[in-house]
Design a protein around this motif. Sequence first.
Motif, PDB file in Angstrom:
ATOM      1  N   MET A   1       0.870  -1.158  -0.114  1.00 24.64           N
ATOM      2  CA  MET A   1       0.002   0.029   0.042  1.00 24.64           C
ATOM      3  C   MET A   1       0.750   1.177  -0.040  1.00 24.64           C
ATOM      4  N   SER A   2       0.870   1.996  -1.148  1.00 21.68           N
ATOM      5  CA  SER A   2       1.801   3.050  -0.959  1.00 21.68           C
ATOM      6  C   SER A   2       1.212   4.061  -2.347  1.00 21.68           C
ATOM      7  N   ASP A   3       1.265   5.415  -2.218  1.00 19.46           N
ATOM      8  CA  ASP A   3       0.865   6.206  -3.095  1.00 19.46           C
ATOM      9  C   ASP A   3       2.136   6.538  -3.964  1.00 19.46           C
ATOM     10  N   MET A  94     -18.038   8.808  -1.202  1.00 20.56           N
ATOM     11  CA  MET A  94     -17.327   7.798  -0.318  1.00 20.56           C
ATOM     12  C   MET A  94     -18.424   6.695   0.270  1.00 20.56           C
ATOM     13  N   ASP A  95     -17.948   5.366   0.426  1.00 17.55           N
ATOM     14  CA  ASP A  95     -18.663   4.261   1.121  1.00 17.55           C
ATOM     15  C   ASP A  95     -17.939   4.183   2.333  1.00 17.55           C
ATOM     16  N   MET A  96     -18.739   4.620   3.458  1.00 19.34           N
ATOM     17  CA  MET A  96     -17.877   4.012   4.852  1.00 19.34           C
ATOM     18  C   MET A  96     -18.078   2.977   5.117  1.00 19.34           C
ATOM     19  N   ALA A  97     -18.921   1.898   4.633  1.00 20.48           N
ATOM     20  CA  ALA A  97     -19.154   0.587   5.061  1.00 20.48           C
ATOM     21  C   ALA A  97     -17.970  -0.094   4.472  1.00 20.48           C
ATOM     22  N   GLN A  98     -17.511   0.130   3.405  1.00 16.50           N
ATOM     23  CA  GLN A  98     -16.385  -0.387   2.671  1.00 16.50           C
ATOM     24  C   GLN A  98     -15.174   0.215   2.853  1.00 16.50           C
ATOM     25  N   MET A  99     -15.139   1.448   3.257  1.00 14.97           N
ATOM     26  CA  MET A  99     -14.016   2.504   3.556  1.00 14.97           C
ATOM     27  C   MET A  99     -13.307   2.688   1.970  1.00 14.97           C
ATOM     28  N   THR A 100     -14.119   2.913   1.108  1.00 12.03           N
ATOM     29  CA  THR A 100     -13.733   3.028  -0.231  1.00 12.03           C
ATOM     30  C   THR A 100     -14.182   4.795  -0.776  1.00 12.03           C
ATOM     31  N   CYS A 101     -13.480   5.078  -1.685  1.00  8.54           N
ATOM     32  CA  CYS A 101     -13.925   6.405  -2.211  1.00  8.54           C
ATOM     33  C   CYS A 101     -13.533   6.267  -3.784  1.00  8.54           C
ATOM     34  N   SER A 102     -14.334   7.052  -4.695  1.00 10.71           N
ATOM     35  CA  SER A 102     -14.230   7.012  -6.048  1.00 10.71           C
ATOM     36  C   SER A 102     -12.878   7.562  -6.332  1.00 10.71           C
ATOM     37  N   CYS A 103     -12.118   8.381  -5.572  1.00 11.55           N
ATOM     38  CA  CYS A 103     -10.910   8.735  -5.975  1.00 11.55           C
ATOM     39  C   CYS A 103      -9.606   7.621  -6.015  1.00 11.55           C
ATOM     40  N   ARG A 104     -10.146   6.827  -5.179  1.00 12.53           N
ATOM     41  CA  ARG A 104      -9.254   5.427  -4.861  1.00 12.53           C
ATOM     42  C   ARG A 104      -8.006   5.904  -3.800  1.00 12.53           C
ATOM     43  N   LYS A 105      -7.986   6.810  -3.371  1.00 16.80           N
ATOM     44  CA  LYS A 105      -6.715   7.265  -2.667  1.00 16.80           C
ATOM     45  C   LYS A 105      -6.729   6.419  -1.322  1.00 16.80           C
ATOM     46  N   TRP A 106      -7.772   6.398  -0.648  1.00 20.60           N
ATOM     47  CA  TRP A 106      -7.820   5.545   0.567  1.00 20.60           C
ATOM     48  C   TRP A 106      -7.387   4.248   0.223  1.00 20.60           C
ATOM     49  N   GLU A 107      -8.041   3.619  -0.623  1.00 19.14           N
ATOM     50  CA  GLU A 107      -7.436   1.986  -0.986  1.00 19.14           C
ATOM     51  C   GLU A 107      -5.982   2.052  -1.232  1.00 19.14           C
ATOM     52  N   LEU A 108      -5.579   2.850  -1.943  1.00 16.62           N
ATOM     53  CA  LEU A 108      -4.280   2.829  -2.452  1.00 16.62           C
ATOM     54  C   LEU A 108      -3.145   3.133  -1.516  1.00 16.62           C
ATOM     55  N   THR A 109      -3.499   3.997  -0.474  1.00 18.86           N
ATOM     56  CA  THR A 109      -2.407   4.552   0.524  1.00 18.86           C
ATOM     57  C   THR A 109      -2.795   3.728   1.804  1.00 18.86           C
ATOM     58  N   GLY A 110      -3.941   3.209   2.189  1.00 19.53           N
ATOM     59  CA  GLY A 110      -4.494   3.039   3.436  1.00 19.53           C
ATOM     60  C   GLY A 110      -4.525   3.856   4.435  1.00 19.53           C
ATOM     61  N   PRO A 112      -6.734   7.256   5.660  1.00 23.19           N
ATOM     62  CA  PRO A 112      -8.066   7.983   4.942  1.00 23.19           C
ATOM     63  C   PRO A 112      -7.718   9.613   4.412  1.00 23.19           C
ATOM     64  N   TYR A 113      -8.076   9.740   3.318  1.00 25.11           N
ATOM     65  CA  TYR A 113      -7.934  10.848   2.269  1.00 25.11           C
ATOM     66  C   TYR A 113      -9.086  11.881   2.995  1.00 25.11           C
ATOM     67  N   LYS A 114      -8.796  13.232   2.191  1.00 31.31           N
ATOM     68  CA  LYS A 114      -9.512  14.115   2.780  1.00 31.31           C
ATOM     69  C   LYS A 114     -11.122  13.858   2.583  1.00 31.31           C
ATOM     70  N   HIS A 115     -11.509  13.138   1.460  1.00 33.39           N
ATOM     71  CA  HIS A 115     -13.033  12.880   1.470  1.00 33.39           C
ATOM     72  C   HIS A 115     -13.230  11.948   2.430  1.00 33.39           C
ATOM     73  N   GLY A 116     -12.522  10.930   2.692  1.00 36.89           N
ATOM     74  CA  GLY A 116     -13.063  10.210   3.884  1.00 36.89           C
ATOM     75  C   GLY A 116     -12.977  10.924   5.176  1.00 36.89           C
ATOM     76  N   ILE A 117     -12.167  11.742   5.580  1.00 37.12           N
ATOM     77  CA  ILE A 117     -12.112  12.313   7.099  1.00 37.12           C
ATOM     78  C   ILE A 117     -13.353  13.273   6.627  1.00 37.12           C
ATOM     79  N   ALA A 118     -13.512  14.133   5.603  1.00 39.81           N
ATOM     80  CA  ALA A 118     -14.833  15.047   5.514  1.00 39.81           C
ATOM     81  C   ALA A 118     -15.922  14.176   5.978  1.00 39.81           C
ATOM     82  N   SER A 119     -15.920  12.811   5.508  1.00 43.04           N
ATOM     83  CA  SER A 119     -17.276  11.976   5.793  1.00 43.04           C
ATOM     84  C   SER A 119     -17.240  11.658   7.044  1.00 43.04           C
ATOM     85  N   ILE A 120     -16.300  11.377   7.647  1.00 46.32           N
ATOM     86  CA  ILE A 120     -15.896  10.997   9.283  1.00 46.32           C
ATOM     87  C   ILE A 120     -16.510  12.374  10.166  1.00 46.32           C
ATOM     88  N   ASN A 121     -16.168  13.400   9.685  1.00 41.28           N
ATOM     89  CA  ASN A 121     -16.484  14.525  10.373  1.00 41.28           C
ATOM     90  C   ASN A 121     -18.164  14.700  10.322  1.00 41.28           C
TER      91      ASN A 121
END
Length: 192
Positions: A1-3, A94-110, A112-121
């Motif tokens: 897992m790395s960007d 953002m799909d928080m159940a799967q922890m996936t995003c359409s930008c795929r950054k979260w999946e690639l890097t492991g 949480p990217y800005k989209h995921g953090i905004a969703s968590i907030n």
Amino acid sequence: MSDMLLNNLCEVFNSKLVNRRDKPIITCLEFIREYLMKRVCNVMKVIKKCTGPLTPTGERLLQENISSASQYTARCNGVSKYQVKGSWHDQHVMDMAQMTCSCRKWELTGMPYKHGIASINEMADSGEKVGELCTYVHKVYWIETSKSMYSFVVDPIKGRSMWHKSDCPTTLTPPPHHKQLGRLKKKKDVDC
């Protein structure tokens, strides 16, 4: 897992060997052993200084993503998906159940990217229990993972004069030399 597009660990290792490659094999292997022994020791010193659950690199990346997430707003679809919009009119799902995003950054890097953090907030603002943000980070960025990776040390060895002499009767000879195919390369004369 790395960007990263390059394997930096191999690149660093190769850069250390570049001046030692032409040495005899035992000298080259001794250099590698000593370098690895020093590297493991240095990493363990850094790990011992860490106080949080994440490595210094993981903490830095997470803080960068947290500051970027403030420019995004997330809207829930009522279940576990979020529509995340940014100031540049970029929009992701953002799909928080799967922890996936359409930008795929979260999946690639492991991470949480800005989209995921905004969703968590947004989840936290809605009253959902989200827990600590570091629990969404992949285990590769955790201090405990680094401790287990660097728990194996490279032991020092005695000097070459104290090494056990081999009882093997075979003498090693260089491989046979054969003439290369093709036209011979000539040295060009430089006229002054």
